[in-house]
Design a protein around this motif. Structure first.
Motif, PDB file in Angstrom:
ATOM      1  N   ALA A   1      50.096  41.965  49.157  1.00 23.76           N
ATOM      2  CA  ALA A   1      48.947  41.196  48.673  1.00 23.76           C
ATOM      3  C   ALA A   1      47.854  41.126  49.729  1.00 23.76           C
ATOM      4  O   ALA A   1      48.130  41.083  50.932  1.00 23.76           O
ATOM      5  CB  ALA A   1      49.385  39.790  48.291  1.00 23.76           C
TER       6      ALA A   1
ATOM      7  N   THR B   1      49.941  36.041  44.499  1.00 21.68           N
ATOM      8  CA  THR B   1      51.319  36.499  44.647  1.00 21.68           C
ATOM      9  C   THR B   1      52.261  35.419  44.143  1.00 21.68           C
ATOM     10  O   THR B   1      51.831  34.394  43.616  1.00 21.68           O
ATOM     11  CB  THR B   1      51.609  36.869  46.116  1.00 21.68           C
ATOM     12  OG1 THR B   1      52.871  37.553  46.190  1.00 21.68           O
ATOM     13  CG2 THR B   1      51.612  35.657  47.030  1.00 21.68           C
TER      14      THR B   1
ATOM     15  N   CYS C   1      49.216  31.642  45.853  1.00 24.98           N
ATOM     16  CA  CYS C   1      50.631  31.914  45.635  1.00 24.98           C
ATOM     17  C   CYS C   1      51.208  30.914  44.648  1.00 24.98           C
ATOM     18  O   CYS C   1      51.043  29.704  44.809  1.00 24.98           O
ATOM     19  CB  CYS C   1      51.393  31.838  46.951  1.00 24.98           C
ATOM     20  SG  CYS C   1      53.146  32.257  46.769  1.00 24.98           S
TER      21      CYS C   1
END
Length: 84
Positions: A43, A49, A68
Motif C-alpha cells: 500500500a 489497506t 486502514c
C-alpha cells in the motif's frame, strides 16, 4: 498486467466511501482520495489497506497506507500516518 476480474472506478473521497458503508465519519475525514485497496506491505499513501490478524503486525507497523480497516485491539500497531 491489468487484472481481468476487477475494474478500477476511482479515485473516491474517503467521506463518500464511509457514507456508502454506513460508517459514521466521526474523525471528519473529507477530501482525502483513495485510489486502490492493497495489502499492508504494498500500500502507498494513496491506498486503503486492511489489518485483521496480529500475525501481520510487522507489516502493519511499516505500512504506507493512508487508511486502514482494522480492529480496535490492533490499531496501536499502525503508524501515526495511517488513519484507522
Amino acid at each position: 498486467m491489468e487484472n481481468p476480474f476487477f475494474k478500477k472506478f476511482g479515485p473516491f473521497k474517503i467521506d463518500f466511501l464511509l457514507k456508502k458503508l454506513a460508517i459514521n465519519n466521526v474523525e471528519n475525514f473529507k477530501n482525502d482520495k483513495i485510489f486502490d485497496v492493497k495489502d499492508l506491505s504494498s500500500a502507498t499513501s494513496k491506498d486503503i489497506t486492511f489489518f485483521h490478524s496480529n500475525n501481520y503486525f510487522k507489516y502493519a507497523s511499516i505500512t504506507k497506507a493512508s487508511y486502514c480497516v482494522t480492529l480496535k485491539n490492533l490499531a496501536h500497531h499502525l503508524p501515526a500516518t495511517c488513519k484507522k
